[in-house]
Enzyme design. Structure first.
Site, PDB file in Angstrom:
ATOM      1  N   HIS A 133       0.936  -1.176   0.060  1.00  0.00           N
ATOM      2  CA  HIS A 133      -0.053  -0.146   0.052  1.00  0.00           C
ATOM      3  C   HIS A 133       0.926   1.140  -0.041  1.00  0.00           C
ATOM      4  CE1 HIS A 133      -3.410   2.659   0.726  1.00  0.00           C
ATOM      5  NE2 HIS A 133      -2.737   3.438   1.640  1.00  0.00           N
ATOM      6  N   CYS A 134       0.670   1.947  -1.034  1.00  0.00           N
ATOM      7  CA  CYS A 134       1.581   3.283  -1.357  1.00  0.00           C
ATOM      8  C   CYS A 134       0.941   4.569  -0.561  1.00  0.00           C
ATOM      9  CB  CYS A 134       2.012   3.394  -2.742  1.00  0.00           C
ATOM     10  SG  CYS A 134       3.205   4.896  -2.790  1.00  0.00           S
ATOM     11  N   PRO A 135       1.350   5.114   0.392  1.00  0.00           N
ATOM     12  CA  PRO A 135       0.745   6.365   1.092  1.00  0.00           C
ATOM     13  C   PRO A 135       0.758   7.509   0.142  1.00  0.00           C
ATOM     14  CG  PRO A 135       2.773   5.929   2.194  1.00  0.00           C
ATOM     15  CD  PRO A 135       2.538   4.873   1.147  1.00  0.00           C
ATOM     16  N   ASN A 138      -1.677   7.179  -2.062  1.00  0.00           N
ATOM     17  CA  ASN A 138      -2.790   6.600  -1.289  1.00  0.00           C
ATOM     18  C   ASN A 138      -3.707   5.514  -1.917  1.00  0.00           C
ATOM     19  OD1 ASN A 138      -4.666   6.792   0.627  1.00  0.00           O
ATOM     20  ND2 ASN A 138      -6.040   8.439  -0.153  1.00  0.00           N
ATOM     21  N   ASN A 139      -2.885   4.386  -2.205  1.00  0.00           N
ATOM     22  CA  ASN A 139      -3.633   3.521  -3.017  1.00  0.00           C
ATOM     23  C   ASN A 139      -2.777   2.254  -2.678  1.00  0.00           C
ATOM     24  OD1 ASN A 139      -5.399   1.975  -4.302  1.00  0.00           O
ATOM     25  ND2 ASN A 139      -5.139   2.911  -6.329  1.00  0.00           N
TER      26      ASN A 139
END
Lengths: 650, 165
Positions: A133-135, A138-139
């Protein structure tokens, strides 16, 4: 549609993506705004284009990675796990290509997660081929958006490298700007500008034209002194001091004065020549050092001694000073004005003081005669040299209110003064008089003379209250006289004014072509020889010429008119000599002329011989303050109503 | 046909979802999208094995075709990247095209094969490509008290299919 679990709006979830987006867009915008313009010119216009493409790629991939579904598994319906929910083992083994793989039961999603599937706690979803999950976007990064995310990373790296590289290139291209801040102004640490200008003589000097007239409005003596002290600074102070320090010496016998005058003259000539030879403007400091000028020329307040000195020196220096002043009115106007102001009255006073001019006219005549030769010689020499000095002395004297009056009263007397200086003055007691006294005397004389002068040359001195008019008229008159002198040769006999004056004026002011030498004209005979031979002038007798004309500058009624004559003689070019006096004035002014005017001067001499008094007559009406100051080729003093002195430098 | 349709209509009117059969993924060849062709026992009395296997195999082929990387897909990717993926607003990818084809095929199969038999297939896309859901509907009217599983599956499949749509 499976109802999603209640999702609350968590603003903290959106901080990283917002920061990333803002930083990305902001930094790129700054790059495009500040460095791209310069780079497009210095390197290539393709730089911003490339960077724009890369930045667009970054933005697209960033958007896709953010908004693309990574492969989220929808929730399993209840029917699907009805059988498995209660007794569902945690793991279910599946054989993948002969390999046993355990699939975990996802309680939230209610199914056994396929291989490479993981449940994202942030998104609360199972994502197939879950990477992370890449902040920043945001996805989750899963199977479906892995491509875009990877491209986003690649393009962002390229963008970063490009921006940094081109920024560095820009800085390297503009290294010099790094040392100084554009907006800050500093005095220290500035790069020293190399001197590329080389100053080498000869220098350009402004040319003096007849039309150049500088009007200097001077106050009466009292205020003028103050001003002078203020403006001129130390010089004036010294002058005033010197003036104050030297009380007017008691009247001396003519002989002594005569000798002193001779010495003075010699000294003055020497000094003048030496000083003049410097070809430097007679600054007040210089005046100070000049025996003739130092005391008298510099300070109007200088009393008798100074005035005497002035007279002595002025007579010789005036022509030179006048010449100088005429030559260099611009920068000599100021310093020369003072001395000139001094001089003009001093001329008159010199008449009084002049040792040459004994107390009586006769004596003065004699002495004047005796000294006239010397003076004439000296004056001739001087006239050939410079005339500004004499003018200066006159100017200085004119500083004083009374002095100015003298000069004003006898604009045409300047030559007379000069001539008188060359020759003895008929007022011995006034020989030592202070400039003030001489001025007053000159005024008196003028007043006395006016009746004489008026008939002779009413046109010379017009007792009009308007100084400017007289001044202009004088100026024009002087100019006309010059011309007339050039054309005419014979001396005008009518000039009574003071032959001495005229001669002295002639001699002393070689530079002036048109000196309203009424005085000089008084003795035509004297003048003619004088005019012919500047050295040996029989004008001496003229100096001692009697009549009302004489008394002008000598303290007797005559000195008054003589003073104006001198004053006029001082202002050669600037003065408009009255017709009768024109010749005299011209002659008187001649000494004031520049060397080139020597020829004219000589001619004027001859012409002015015998043309006196028209200057005297031209002197302002009795009782009237001198309207126009004689122009000495450099400065013409005009006295206005109320004692105001105007110095007009020509 | 008419009887099947009639039966189907009757089933619709009075169909009750009996059970659902889930056909799982077949990972024997890797993680590619494949479904097991094993004939579930619940469908034993409802449909012929041949039909079922054919349907599943066709679906598998379709999925394989969708994920196939060829020249067209490569160009699609490049084009999309060049246009900053704005091309996606105008055009759909090959994968999506195949998915559409699969959907049309399933619909067709349902109408032709499964519905008359009281079955209903559900597009696996709705399930995340994890499982093929076959709903078995029970014919109350006709069948009366049929096995709950089959009817349930049939009905559930029909219900699931209806819900999915």
């Amino acid at each position: 549609m499976p109802a999603e679990s209640g999702k609350r709006f968590k603003p903290s979830k959106y901080v990283p993506v917002s920061a990333a987006a803002i930083f990305l867009v902001g930094a790129t915008t700054l790059f495009f705004a500040f460095t791209c313009p310069g780079l497009s010119l210095s390197v290539s216009p393709a730089v911003p284009i490339y960077n724009a493409i890369v930045f667009l790629f970054v933005l697209a991939n960033f958007s896709m990675a953010t908004f693309m579904d990574p492969g989220i598994f929808p929730r399993a319906e209840e029917d699907e796990d009805k059988e498995d929910d209660f007794r569902a083992p945690l793991y279910k083994t599946v054989e993948i290509k002969g390999i046993q793989v355990r699939m975990k039961w996802c309680a939230t999603c209610r199914f056994y997660r396929p291989p490479r599937c993981s449940h994202c706690s942030v998104c609360d979803n199972c994502v197939e081929e879950f990477d992370h999950h890449c902040p920043w976007v945001n996805n989750c990064i899963g199977r479906r958006n892995y491509r875009y995310f990877f491209l986003f990373l690649l393009s962002l790296t390229a963008h970063i490298m490009g921006v940094f590289g081109f920024g560095l290139l820009y800085v390297l291209y503009h290294m010099e700007e790094l040392s100084g801040v554009r907006t800050a102004v500093t005095y220290l640490g500035r790069p020293k500008k190399e001197k590329t200008i080389v100053i080498r003589p000869p220098f350009l000097r402004p040319e003096v034209s007849d039309g150049q007239i500088t009007v200097k409005i001077m106050d009466n003596g009292i205020q003028g002194e103050l001003r002078r002290s203020k403006s001129k600074g130390s010089l004036e102070i010294t002058e005033s001091q010197s003036a104050d320090a030297e009380p007017p010496p008691p009247p001396k016998p003519d002989l002594s004065r005569y000798t002193g005058l001779r010495t003075h003259l010699n000294l003055a000539t020497n000094e003048d020549s030496s000083l003049l030879g410097k070809d430097s403007p007679p600054t007040p400091t210089m005046y100070k050092y000049r025996p003739g000028y130092s005391s008298s020329s510099t300070t109007a307040a200088m009393p008798h001694s100074s005035s005497a000195k002035l007279s002595r020196g002025d007579s010789l220096k005036e022509p030179t000073s006048i010449a100088e002043s005429s030559r260099h009115p611009s920068y000599r106007s100021e310093p020369s004005l003072e001395p000139e102001s001094f001089r003009s009255p001093t001329f008159g006073k010199s008449f009084h003081f002049d040792p040459l001019s004994s107390g009586s006219r006769s004596s003065s005549l004699k002495s004047a005669q005796g000294t006239g030769f010397e003076l004439g010689q000296l004056q001739s020499i001087r006239s050939e040299g410079t005339t500004s000095t004499s003018y200066k002395s006159l100017a200085n004297q004119t500083r004083n209110g009374s002095l100015s009056y003298d000069s004003l009263l006898t604009p045409s007397d300047s030559p007379d003064f000069e001539s008188v200086q060359a020759g003895p003055e008929p007022d011995p007691p006034l020989g030592y008089t202070s400039p003030f006294l001489s001025a007053r005397l000159a005024q008196q004389r003028e007043a006395e003379r006016h009746p004489h002068l008026v008939p002779t040359g009413p046109a010379h001195r017009e007792p009009s209250p308007v100084r400017y008019d007289n001044l202009s008229r004088h100026i024009v008159a002087s100019l006309q006289e010059r011309e007339k002198l050039l054309r005419q040769s014979p001396p005008l006999p009518g000039r009574e004014e003071e032959p001495g004056l005229g001669d002295s004026g002639i001699q002393s002011t070689p530079g002036s072509g048109h000196a309203p030498r009424t005085s000089s004209s008084s003795d035509d005979s004297k003048r003619s020889p004088l005019g012919k031979t500047p050295l040996g002038r029989p004008a001496v007798p003229r100096f001692g010429k009697p009549d009302g004309l004489r008394g002008r500058g000598l303290g007797s009624p005559e000195p008054g008119p003589t003073a104006p004559y001198l004053g006029r003689s001082m202002s050669y070019s600037s003065q408009k000599a009255p017709p009768g006096v024109s010749e005299m004035e011209e002659v008187a002014l001649q000494p004031l002329l520049t060397p080139k005017d020597d020829v004219q001067l000589k001619t004027a001499y001859s012409k002015s011989n015998g043309q006196p008094k028209s200057i005297g007559s031209a002197s302002p009406g009795p009782g009237q303050p001198p309207l126009s100051s004689p122009t000495r080729g450099g400065v013409k003093k005009v006295s206005g109503v109320g004692g105001t002195t105007y110095e007009i430098s020509v | 046909m008419a009887t099947e349709v009639h039966n189907l209509q009757e089933l619709r009117r009075s169909a009750s979802l009996a059970t659902k059969v889930f056909i799982q993924r077949d990972y024997s060849d890797g993680t590619i999208c494949q479904f097991q062709t094993k004939f579930p026992p619940e469908l034993d009395s409802r449909i012929e094995r041949q039909l079922f296997e054919e349907t599943v195999k066709t679906l598998n082929s379709f999925y394989a075709e969708a994920e196939k990387i060829g020249g067209s897909s490569y160009l699609e990717g490049c084009l999309a990247c060049a246009t900053a993926y704005f091309i996606f607003l105008c055009m759909e990818t090959h994968y999506e095209k195949v998915l559409k084809k699969i959907s049309r095929y399933i619909q067709e199969q349902n109408e032709k094969v499964f519905a008359p038999r009281g079955l209903l297939l559900t597009d696996p896309v709705e399930r995340g490509m994890r499982v093929i859901e076959i709903a078995i509907y029970e014919d109350r009217c006709s069948s009366g008290s049929s096995s709950s599983g089959s009817s349930g599956s049939g009905s559930s499949a029909g219900g699931g299919g209806a819900g999915a749509r």
